[in-house]
Every structure is written in C-alpha cells, then in structure tokens.
Scaffold this motif. Structure first.
Motif, short mmCIF file in Angstrom:
data_model
loop_
_atom_site.label_atom_id
_atom_site.label_comp_id
_atom_site.label_asym_id
_atom_site.label_seq_id
_atom_site.Cartn_x
_atom_site.Cartn_y
_atom_site.Cartn_z
N ALA A 180 1.08 -3.86 -3.15
CA ALA A 180 0.10 -3.10 -3.93
C ALA A 180 0.16 -3.57 -5.38
O ALA A 180 1.22 -3.89 -5.91
CB ALA A 180 0.40 -1.60 -3.86
N SER A 181 -0.99 -3.62 -6.03
CA SER A 181 -1.06 -4.05 -7.42
C SER A 181 -0.41 -3.01 -8.34
O SER A 181 -0.28 -1.84 -7.96
CB SER A 181 -2.52 -4.24 -7.83
N ALA A 186 0.51 2.55 -9.96
CA ALA A 186 0.48 3.55 -11.03
C ALA A 186 -0.20 4.84 -10.55
O ALA A 186 0.17 5.94 -10.98
CB ALA A 186 -0.25 2.99 -12.25
N LYS A 187 -1.18 4.68 -9.66
CA LYS A 187 -1.85 5.85 -9.11
C LYS A 187 -1.03 6.51 -8.02
O LYS A 187 -1.02 7.74 -7.88
CB LYS A 187 -3.22 5.45 -8.54
N ASP A 190 3.71 5.19 -3.61
CA ASP A 190 3.87 5.04 -2.17
C ASP A 190 2.59 4.57 -1.49
O ASP A 190 2.36 4.84 -0.31
CB ASP A 190 4.32 6.37 -1.56
N CYS A 191 1.78 3.86 -2.24
CA CYS A 191 0.48 3.40 -1.72
C CYS A 191 0.61 2.65 -0.41
O CYS A 191 -0.10 2.94 0.57
CB CYS A 191 -0.20 2.54 -2.78
N GLU A 192 1.49 1.66 -0.35
CA GLU A 192 1.59 0.82 0.85
C GLU A 192 2.21 1.58 2.02
O GLU A 192 1.87 1.34 3.17
CB GLU A 192 2.39 -0.44 0.54
#
Length: 286
Positions: A180-181, A186-187, A190-192
């Motif tokens: 993830a970028s 930053a948002k 745990d995005c991935e």
C-alpha cells in the motif's frame, strides 16, 4: 536459496505428518524478489531452478503428498544456440517468468502457471503470460486452478477458472503491508490486511470454490510481512488461518461444501448458459 529450501521441506514434512494431502508454499519462497541484487539473475538459471523443482518432486513422492512449491522465477531468455542468427551481439533483456507448479503425490508435475497480472514494481523485470488461458487440471484433491498474488485483484481470472470447472484455486503470494502507498497507509495502516481478508472471502463465495492462499510471513511482526495464509470456503468463509508469523496450518477442505454452494448460488450454471450477457464470458472446456 538452500536455507529457504530446507526450511520449506521441514514445513512440508510437518504438514505431511499431520495428514495433509496438499502443501502450498508462498510466492518467491526461495529467494524473495530483489531483482536489482547482482546475485539474483544467476539464481534464475535453469540448472538451479530445475534442481529445486526436482527436489520437491522427490519429496512429494516420498511423503505421498501434493505440493505447490510457491513460485520459482525462471529465465527463458533465448540464447544464440536457439535463435536464427548469431549476428546480434546486443545483450538481451532477460525473459523471466514467475512460475507456479502443481506436483502430484507421485512426484509428477500435473500443471504449471506463469503469473499473468504482474504487480507494478515487478513489471520492469518479469514477463506476463499474456493471453495464455487459465488452465484447470485434475488432481487427487479435485479440479484445481493456479493463480499468483496480484491475480487476486482480477475477478476475471477466477471466472475463467470456474467456467473451466475449477473446484479449488491455489494462490501462492508475496504480499506485504508496504504494497500500500504511504497515502493509503495514512488513511488506514491495515489497508492491505483489509484487502486480503475481504477479497479472499468474496472470491470463494462469488465463485463457489475453495481458495488456498499461502502468503509470505516473517519472524518479526514489524517487518511488514502480512502472512494471513488461509483457506476460505463458500458458505463458511475462513476455515483455517495463520497470522504474520511463519508456520504450518493443516485444514480440512470439504469439496462437498463447494457443491452445496453451487447448488444454492448456481454461479457456474449462469456462466455456462446461452445468452450470458457479460462480454468476458468464458466457455467451459471439456
């Protein structure tokens, strides 16, 4: 590579001792993916990669277990011996395929798959299998299809396999939290993790198939490895999983549940009927 291979063999033996019929390793399990390292390209030589593949074939036969040995990066760059001209002295860019194999419990190779959907940072180094079809093949555990890592993001890959009769899709993966970028992390740090947990559950439901997902893991939680290796099944979701750390998880995979899900959702029936209205409709193959 030798150290990683020996570790993999130890895990496969542990799985076999627990009664496993199939062992799956992560993508790039032998040497990760450092293509800018000067040691990397020589490791793709066919003499080296064949040695490890044959070792897994011998182990499969010894233990009476099927093995998907993650992926092996193979060099298919033409040489002067198999080209029509020897006048071209310009060095050729290496043609590297990221390849997964399915080895049966008698040591034979039942099928192989070259990664089709190449993750953006890999594209300067790896070659896609392009328009080659996704193949389904018979195995001791049922009809199986192979995908690799970023293929997960493309429902069409699953649809093609399901239309051809796949009951189980095996997905060796090297997926970290740093895929993830910085903007996305930053948002949501745990995005991935959210991506994988959501997609793996969705794919097994929307395709009425089992998904066997083996991801790279690590020794320390802060290294960026996600792990999350798991088996997901329609109707129930996750039936066995690991965390970020290396290990072995032996899971019961009930093929009957796949058939129950299809009887309920009838996804395969729709894919095969006349007048199917999506432009990427895939015909089932005998």
């Amino acid at each position: 590579m030798d150290e990683n291979h020996q570790k993999a063999c130890t895990y496969i033996r542990e799985a076999a001792s627990q009664g496993a019929h199939l062992a799956v390793l992560p993508e790039y399990h032998l040497n990760a993916f450092p293509p800018t390292n000067p040691l990397y390209l020589p490791q793709t030589n066919s003499q080296i990669t064949t040695k490890y593949l044959q070792s897994y074939q011998s182990l499969a036969k010894e233990l009476n277990i099927c093995i998907v040995p993650g992926t092996i990066v193979e060099n298919h760059t033409p040489t002067s011996e198999n080209t029509n001209t020897n006048t071209d002295t310009q060095p050729k860019d290496p043609i590297l395929y990221n390849t997964a194999y399915f080895i049966s419990n008698d040591g034979t190779i039942l099928s192989s798959y070259r990664k089709k959907n190449i993750w953006h940072p890999e594209r300067p180094y790896l070659t896609s299998s392009g328009s080659d079809p996704h193949e389904v093949f018979d195995t001791p555990i049922g009809k199986v299809g192979l995908l690799i890592c970023w293929d997960l993001a493309f429902p069409e890959a699953f649809r093609e396999l399901i239309a051809a009769g796949a009951e189980v899709v095996v997905v060796p993966t090297f997926w970290t939290q740093y895929d993830a970028s910085p903007a996305l992390r930053a948002k949501n740090p745990d995005c991935e993790k959210l991506f994988l947990e959501s997609v793996l559950t969705a794919r097994c439901f929307e395709n009425t198939c089992g998904v066997v997902f083996a991801n790279a893991a690590g020794e320390n939680e802060g290294d960026g490895f996600l792990g999350l290796s798991r088996v997901t099944m329609p109707g129930v979701g996750v039936v066995g999983s690991l965390g970020w750390e290396e290990g072995v998880c032996v899971v019961d995979l009930d093929i009957g549940l796949i058939r129950d899900a299809e009887e309920n959702y009838r996804v395969r029936e729709d894919l095969g009927r006349e007048g199917w209205y999506y432009s990427y409709r895939h015909q089932g193959r005998e």
